[in-house]
Design a protein around this motif. Sequence first.
Motif, PDB file in Angstrom:
ATOM      1  N   PHE A  13       0.850  -1.188   0.000  1.00 37.92           N
ATOM      2  CA  PHE A  13       0.000   0.000   0.000  1.00 37.92           C
ATOM      3  C   PHE A  13       0.891   1.244   0.000  1.00 37.92           C
ATOM      4  O   PHE A  13       2.082   1.187   0.323  1.00 37.92           O
ATOM      5  CB  PHE A  13      -0.946  -0.033   1.196  1.00 37.92           C
ATOM      6  CG  PHE A  13      -0.339   0.397   2.507  1.00 37.92           C
ATOM      7  CD1 PHE A  13      -0.899   1.445   3.223  1.00 37.92           C
ATOM      8  CD2 PHE A  13       0.782  -0.239   3.039  1.00 37.92           C
ATOM      9  CE1 PHE A  13      -0.350   1.858   4.436  1.00 37.92           C
ATOM     10  CE2 PHE A  13       1.324   0.147   4.245  1.00 37.92           C
ATOM     11  CZ  PHE A  13       0.759   1.211   4.954  1.00 37.92           C
ATOM     12  N   TRP A  40       0.103  -9.848   4.512  1.00 35.88           N
ATOM     13  CA  TRP A  40       0.338  -8.926   3.389  1.00 35.88           C
ATOM     14  C   TRP A  40       1.581  -9.306   2.596  1.00 35.88           C
ATOM     15  O   TRP A  40       1.810  -8.774   1.511  1.00 35.88           O
ATOM     16  CB  TRP A  40       0.474  -7.494   3.899  1.00 35.88           C
ATOM     17  CG  TRP A  40      -0.753  -6.960   4.569  1.00 35.88           C
ATOM     18  CD1 TRP A  40      -0.921  -6.698   5.897  1.00 35.88           C
ATOM     19  CD2 TRP A  40      -2.007  -6.624   3.946  1.00 35.88           C
ATOM     20  NE1 TRP A  40      -2.194  -6.216   6.137  1.00 35.88           N
ATOM     21  CE2 TRP A  40      -2.874  -6.161   4.957  1.00 35.88           C
ATOM     22  CE3 TRP A  40      -2.470  -6.681   2.624  1.00 35.88           C
ATOM     23  CZ2 TRP A  40      -4.186  -5.759   4.695  1.00 35.88           C
ATOM     24  CZ3 TRP A  40      -3.780  -6.276   2.364  1.00 35.88           C
ATOM     25  CH2 TRP A  40      -4.614  -5.820   3.386  1.00 35.88           C
ATOM     26  N   ASN A  44      -2.567  -9.006  -1.536  1.00 40.43           N
ATOM     27  CA  ASN A  44      -2.967  -7.613  -1.375  1.00 40.43           C
ATOM     28  C   ASN A  44      -4.251  -7.341  -2.140  1.00 40.43           C
ATOM     29  O   ASN A  44      -4.732  -8.190  -2.897  1.00 40.43           O
ATOM     30  CB  ASN A  44      -1.862  -6.644  -1.811  1.00 40.43           C
ATOM     31  CG  ASN A  44      -1.805  -5.424  -0.900  1.00 40.43           C
ATOM     32  OD1 ASN A  44      -2.833  -4.876  -0.514  1.00 40.43           O
ATOM     33  ND2 ASN A  44      -0.596  -5.013  -0.554  1.00 40.43           N
ATOM     34  N   PRO A 194      -4.078   8.218   4.227  1.00 44.72           N
ATOM     35  CA  PRO A 194      -4.296   7.650   2.888  1.00 44.72           C
ATOM     36  C   PRO A 194      -4.838   8.707   1.928  1.00 44.72           C
ATOM     37  O   PRO A 194      -5.834   9.373   2.239  1.00 44.72           O
ATOM     38  CB  PRO A 194      -5.329   6.545   3.126  1.00 44.72           C
ATOM     39  CG  PRO A 194      -5.177   6.200   4.570  1.00 44.72           C
ATOM     40  CD  PRO A 194      -4.828   7.486   5.258  1.00 44.72           C
ATOM     41  N   THR A 206      -9.954   2.783   0.059  1.00 46.80           N
ATOM     42  CA  THR A 206      -8.672   3.279   0.541  1.00 46.80           C
ATOM     43  C   THR A 206      -7.668   2.151   0.791  1.00 46.80           C
ATOM     44  O   THR A 206      -8.049   0.991   0.976  1.00 46.80           O
ATOM     45  CB  THR A 206      -8.874   4.076   1.850  1.00 46.80           C
ATOM     46  OG1 THR A 206      -7.658   4.746   2.186  1.00 46.80           O
ATOM     47  CG2 THR A 206      -9.285   3.163   2.994  1.00 46.80           C
ATOM     48  N   ASN A 207      -6.390   2.523   0.774  1.00 45.25           N
ATOM     49  CA  ASN A 207      -5.288   1.614   1.121  1.00 45.25           C
ATOM     50  C   ASN A 207      -5.247   0.347   0.272  1.00 45.25           C
ATOM     51  O   ASN A 207      -4.935  -0.740   0.773  1.00 45.25           O
ATOM     52  CB  ASN A 207      -5.338   1.249   2.602  1.00 45.25           C
ATOM     53  CG  ASN A 207      -4.734   2.337   3.485  1.00 45.25           C
ATOM     54  OD1 ASN A 207      -3.885   3.100   3.026  1.00 45.25           O
ATOM     55  ND2 ASN A 207      -5.172   2.416   4.724  1.00 45.25           N
ATOM     56  N   LEU A 208      -5.553   0.489  -1.015  1.00 42.96           N
ATOM     57  CA  LEU A 208      -5.334  -0.610  -1.943  1.00 42.96           C
ATOM     58  C   LEU A 208      -3.836  -0.692  -2.265  1.00 42.96           C
ATOM     59  O   LEU A 208      -3.044   0.141  -1.828  1.00 42.96           O
ATOM     60  CB  LEU A 208      -6.123  -0.377  -3.232  1.00 42.96           C
ATOM     61  CG  LEU A 208      -7.643  -0.265  -3.109  1.00 42.96           C
ATOM     62  CD1 LEU A 208      -8.254   0.009  -4.480  1.00 42.96           C
ATOM     63  CD2 LEU A 208      -8.245  -1.519  -2.503  1.00 42.96           C
ATOM     64  N   SER A 209      -3.455  -1.678  -3.043  1.00 41.20           N
ATOM     65  CA  SER A 209      -2.086  -1.735  -3.530  1.00 41.20           C
ATOM     66  C   SER A 209      -1.713  -0.416  -4.204  1.00 41.20           C
ATOM     67  O   SER A 209      -2.544   0.236  -4.843  1.00 41.20           O
ATOM     68  CB  SER A 209      -1.934  -2.874  -4.546  1.00 41.20           C
ATOM     69  OG  SER A 209      -0.723  -2.737  -5.263  1.00 41.20           O
ATOM     70  N   THR A 210      -0.460  -0.038  -4.068  1.00 41.67           N
ATOM     71  CA  THR A 210       0.028   1.191  -4.703  1.00 41.67           C
ATOM     72  C   THR A 210      -0.174   1.166  -6.208  1.00 41.67           C
ATOM     73  O   THR A 210      -0.277   2.216  -6.848  1.00 41.67           O
ATOM     74  CB  THR A 210       1.511   1.396  -4.357  1.00 41.67           C
ATOM     75  OG1 THR A 210       1.636   1.492  -2.935  1.00 41.67           O
ATOM     76  CG2 THR A 210       2.064   2.664  -4.985  1.00 41.67           C
TER      77      THR A 210
END
Length: 233
Positions: A13, A40, A44, A194, A206-210
Amino acid sequence: MIISANQPYFCPFPGLFYKALLSDVMIILDEVQFPRGTTWISRNRFKNDQGTLWLTIPVWKKGLGEQNINQVRICYEGRWPRKHLESLKSAYGNAPYFVDHLRFIEGLFASRFEKIIDLNLAIIRYLMDCFQIKTQIVLLSELGVKARATQLLIEVCQAMGATAFLAQSPAKKYLEAELFQQNGIKVRFFRYVPPIYPQLWGDFLTNLSTFDLVFNCGPKAGDILMRHQPVAR
């Protein structure tokens, strides 16, 4: 010198990269125990038309007992690499910048990394390049430090000659800050907020993989990551 530490997450993330931006060196904790349950390190969250899309990397665990992260091997039984690739293409085919990263994604799932650490490091380094983050990456296994918990982090700082250790605010619950102080190391905590950004498929998650941020926002992703972040203290 400011040092931070993080386990080698799969497709991390954005908070991991914000931590890296605030650090001179990030220690990748590859020589600590691989968790027994969900983690994690091997899965993810992404996003598709159904909402949350989970991608998991199968690894060999049964009958192997406790393993350090850098010992865990990827299981290539089945067709999951092709399925993961097709899932990402289906989910992000219309994202503005997905095509810019398609060659890397295709190469990722076409390669046969022996261990999960190798796959995850390739991803972390790629995303750091996307953000133009120059922070040095050092593996715990390169330092020869064998302590545990807070003492592990203190000895890592000593091995690197660090004057400060950086951690996210929730770590206050388990980091023994007074032990750092006794060893002449300052502990700095930061709060990660986030970012909100344009996203496909309905309501924002919110806070998914980059990769969700990078696929949707491309060159603006770095500015979005830094926007409205509080100052570390």
